[in-house]
Design a protein around this motif. Structure first.
Motif, PDB file in Angstrom:
ATOM      1  N   ARG A  96       0.828  -1.123  -0.111  1.00 44.41           N
ATOM      2  CA  ARG A  96       0.053  -0.027   0.003  1.00 44.41           C
ATOM      3  C   ARG A  96       0.889   1.285   0.075  1.00 44.41           C
ATOM      4  O   ARG A  96       1.989   1.305   0.557  1.00 44.41           O
ATOM      5  N   PRO A  97       0.459   2.249  -0.626  1.00 48.59           N
ATOM      6  CA  PRO A  97       1.057   3.485  -0.804  1.00 48.59           C
ATOM      7  C   PRO A  97       1.612   4.220   0.652  1.00 48.59           C
ATOM      8  O   PRO A  97       0.658   4.456   1.241  1.00 48.59           O
ATOM      9  N   GLY A  98       2.937   4.360   0.739  1.00 49.03           N
ATOM     10  CA  GLY A  98       3.372   4.715   2.042  1.00 49.03           C
ATOM     11  C   GLY A  98       4.012   3.716   2.940  1.00 49.03           C
ATOM     12  O   GLY A  98       4.626   4.065   4.117  1.00 49.03           O
ATOM     13  N   GLN A  99       3.891   2.507   2.618  1.00 42.91           N
ATOM     14  CA  GLN A  99       4.556   1.342   3.427  1.00 42.91           C
ATOM     15  C   GLN A  99       6.010   1.325   3.178  1.00 42.91           C
ATOM     16  O   GLN A  99       6.458   1.996   2.442  1.00 42.91           O
ATOM     17  N   TYR A 100       6.479   0.367   4.270  1.00 44.53           N
ATOM     18  CA  TYR A 100       8.038   0.352   4.078  1.00 44.53           C
ATOM     19  C   TYR A 100       8.114  -1.324   4.210  1.00 44.53           C
ATOM     20  O   TYR A 100       7.389  -1.989   4.510  1.00 44.53           O
ATOM     21  N   VAL A 101       9.471  -1.505   3.965  1.00 46.97           N
ATOM     22  CA  VAL A 101       9.967  -3.091   4.038  1.00 46.97           C
ATOM     23  C   VAL A 101      11.219  -3.184   5.122  1.00 46.97           C
ATOM     24  O   VAL A 101      11.735  -1.912   4.935  1.00 46.97           O
ATOM     25  N   SER A 102      11.384  -4.105   5.410  1.00 46.21           N
ATOM     26  CA  SER A 102      12.949  -4.321   6.024  1.00 46.21           C
ATOM     27  C   SER A 102      13.589  -5.011   5.395  1.00 46.21           C
ATOM     28  O   SER A 102      13.178  -5.842   4.606  1.00 46.21           O
ATOM     29  N   VAL A 103      14.852  -4.675   5.592  1.00 49.68           N
ATOM     30  CA  VAL A 103      16.006  -5.097   4.684  1.00 49.68           C
ATOM     31  C   VAL A 103      16.821  -5.747   5.548  1.00 49.68           C
ATOM     32  O   VAL A 103      17.592  -4.972   6.755  1.00 49.68           O
ATOM     33  N   ALA A 104      17.348  -6.840   5.596  1.00 47.71           N
ATOM     34  CA  ALA A 104      18.489  -7.781   6.462  1.00 47.71           C
ATOM     35  C   ALA A 104      19.642  -7.977   5.744  1.00 47.71           C
ATOM     36  O   ALA A 104      19.679  -8.605   4.622  1.00 47.71           O
ATOM     37  N   VAL A 105      20.821  -7.658   6.616  1.00 51.30           N
ATOM     38  CA  VAL A 105      22.045  -7.675   5.754  1.00 51.30           C
ATOM     39  C   VAL A 105      22.956  -8.528   6.896  1.00 51.30           C
ATOM     40  O   VAL A 105      22.773  -8.341   8.222  1.00 51.30           O
ATOM     41  N   ARG A 106      23.984  -9.220   6.340  1.00 46.99           N
ATOM     42  CA  ARG A 106      24.810  -9.990   7.096  1.00 46.99           C
ATOM     43  C   ARG A 106      26.194  -9.062   7.093  1.00 46.99           C
ATOM     44  O   ARG A 106      26.715  -9.161   5.801  1.00 46.99           O
ATOM     45  N   ALA A 125      28.910   5.972  12.061  1.00 47.97           N
ATOM     46  CA  ALA A 125      27.953   5.885  10.687  1.00 47.97           C
ATOM     47  C   ALA A 125      27.016   4.784  10.715  1.00 47.97           C
ATOM     48  O   ALA A 125      27.178   3.634  11.519  1.00 47.97           O
ATOM     49  N   GLY A 126      25.975   5.114   9.818  1.00 41.95           N
ATOM     50  CA  GLY A 126      24.813   3.985   9.695  1.00 41.95           C
ATOM     51  C   GLY A 126      25.622   2.666   9.090  1.00 41.95           C
ATOM     52  O   GLY A 126      25.914   2.463   7.860  1.00 41.95           O
ATOM     53  N   GLU A 127      25.808   1.483   9.919  1.00 40.48           N
ATOM     54  CA  GLU A 127      26.309   0.178   9.362  1.00 40.48           C
ATOM     55  C   GLU A 127      25.798  -0.274   8.132  1.00 40.48           C
ATOM     56  O   GLU A 127      26.274  -0.892   7.318  1.00 40.48           O
ATOM     57  N   VAL A 128      24.589  -0.434   8.374  1.00 41.95           N
ATOM     58  CA  VAL A 128      23.561  -1.144   7.035  1.00 41.95           C
ATOM     59  C   VAL A 128      23.639  -0.430   5.977  1.00 41.95           C
ATOM     60  O   VAL A 128      23.759  -0.728   4.860  1.00 41.95           O
ATOM     61  N   SER A 129      23.305   1.159   6.123  1.00 43.89           N
ATOM     62  CA  SER A 129      23.183   2.123   4.954  1.00 43.89           C
ATOM     63  C   SER A 129      24.513   2.118   4.298  1.00 43.89           C
ATOM     64  O   SER A 129      24.592   2.050   2.773  1.00 43.89           O
ATOM     65  N   VAL A 130      25.532   2.198   5.000  1.00 42.70           N
ATOM     66  CA  VAL A 130      27.036   2.187   4.467  1.00 42.70           C
ATOM     67  C   VAL A 130      27.433   0.852   3.605  1.00 42.70           C
ATOM     68  O   VAL A 130      28.017   0.885   2.566  1.00 42.70           O
ATOM     69  N   PHE A 131      27.055  -0.077   4.210  1.00 46.33           N
ATOM     70  CA  PHE A 131      27.065  -1.659   3.791  1.00 46.33           C
ATOM     71  C   PHE A 131      26.378  -1.641   2.376  1.00 46.33           C
ATOM     72  O   PHE A 131      27.139  -2.314   1.282  1.00 46.33           O
TER      73      PHE A 131
END
Length: 404
Positions: A187-197, A239-245
């Motif tokens: 639905r417009p406006g929603q988000y998802v989670s992203v998981a990284v190792r 720093a944001g470790e996920v965004s930088v990754f």
């Protein structure tokens, strides 16, 4: 509903517990992570823990919920619960984990308040906790049921089909199923989670708004690389470790673990006028809403306001212009702290956003996203312009500090 006896105890002890909650929550997290290190490593946001944001958010949630439970003539805490439940669902939280939180939270309360926690006080606050927990579990079960999955089973492996540099510090990713099959409805406006190792083995999770979900063939997200900074008190913020990754390591053909879509900031389907307001990377849920409005050929009256540091830093700048141009009668206004050599115009101004310059229809539905001080300022201006409080919806990137 709290029992009458427990409500009286909570009302009487709320000032004491509320004053101490900021001391209780750090001890709670320290105890819980000592007993369950996998939660810190693989579920909770380590950056928010290090900065204390998660502790403050939990403290605010507990205090706000308890206050609403024992106050008269106040609305039910539905919005508060919905926001938390959607975040929990995007992480795959399940009911059993509330038992873990309960154990370590109440041990922390006793450690801080000592003899003040009589059996009567403990029983009353225990009732508050389980009242909140049961409400959240019920909402989360409903979210999982609506998504057609078992509780916690929200993850899927998607492939990056396109990567675009949107601005010097923002990158967008287009995600799709590896076999090309359709994605779950969003639905417009929603988000998802992203998981990284991450390189140290930790599995870290972050949420990103869906900028687009065309006909369920692909999803778009945009990630701003969060660099190190210094807080007002001089504390170094890592720093944001996920965004930088993601910026450094994820390209076309790579796969990511992505959750189903969740989020309570969802565009309504009424015919009321829309006022969409964003700053910085807060433009992403607004972009998602505008894609939906353009795709459905809405005839709603739409005003879009965006503030940013400079045109060169504005992610999705041209896309925003093109989307507004596709909506008959829609208006777009920009504010930039630095325009460079570009001249100001009637719709592109130098400085910070100024709501006094904008026509606001009294029945407007407002959707707001950006840094917390920005949203607080805009919300105050909207209320002063007699926009009903219930018409103002907002999204917070990170732990919610509980806008009033």
């Amino acid at each position: 509903m709290l029992s009458v006896e427990s409500a009286d105890v909570v009302r009487a002890t709320l000032p004491v517990v509320g004053a101490a909650i900021g001391d209780i929550t750090p001890i709670f997290y320290r105890r819980m992570f000592a007993a369950h290190p996998e939660l810190e490593r693989d579920l909770f946001n380590r950056g928010n823990q290090a900065q204390g944001d998660q502790q403050r958010a939990l403290a605010g949630a507990i205090a706000a919920y308890a206050t609403l439970l024992v106050s008269e003539n106040v609305p039910q805490p539905d919005d508060l619960l919905a926001r938390i439940a959607n975040k929990h669902a995007s992480l795959g939280i399940i009911a059993d984990q509330y038992e873990i939180v309960h154990k370590h939270l109440f041990e922390a309360i006793v450690e801080v308040l000592g003899e003040a926690v009589t059996p009567e006080v403990a029983a009353a606050w225990d009732e508050v906790y389980w009242e909140m927990a049961r409400a959240l579990i019920s909402i989360e079960d409903g979210l999982y049921r609506d998504a057609g999955v078992e509780p916690g089973q929200v993850w899927q492996r998607l492939v990056v089909t396109r990567r675009v540099q949107e601005s010097p510090d923002t990158v967008s990713f287009v995600l799709a199923n590896p076999d090309g099959t359709t994605l779950p409805a969003a639905r417009p406006g929603q988000y998802v989670s992203v998981a990284v190792r991450l390189p140290d083995g930790a599995r870290q999770i972050r949420q990103y708004s869906l900028t687009r979900a065309p006909e369920r063939t692909s999803w778009g997200i945009t990630v701003k690389a969060i660099g190190p900074s210094t807080a007002e008190d001089g504390t170094e913020i890592p720093a944001g470790e996920v965004s930088v990754f993601l910026h450094h390591n994820v390209f076309e053909g790579d796969e990511l673990d992505v959750s189903l879509p969740f989020g309570d900031l969802v565009l309504d389907d009424s015919s009321d006028p829309l006022l969409l307001i964003s700053a910085g990377i807060g433009c992403t849920p607004i972009i998602g809403m505008l894609h939906y409005l353009a795709r459905t050929e809405t005839d709603r009256y739409v005003t879009v306001l965006h503030a940013d540091r400079a045109p060169s830093r504005h992610a999705h700048r041209q896309e925003l212009v093109e989307l507004v141009d596709r909506l008959p009668g829609a208006k777009l206004h920009h504010w930039y702290e630095d325009l460079g050599v570009r001249p100001a115009t009637d719709t592109t101004r130098l400085g910070r956003i100024d709501m006094d310059e904008i026509e606001i229809r009294p029945d407007s539905r407002v959707y707001l996203c950006g840094p917390l001080p920005f949203m607080e300022s805009v919300r105050t201006s909207l209320l002063a312009r007699n926009v009903p409080e219930g018409n103002i919806r907002y999204e917070v990137f990170g732990p919610d500090k509980w806008l009033p």
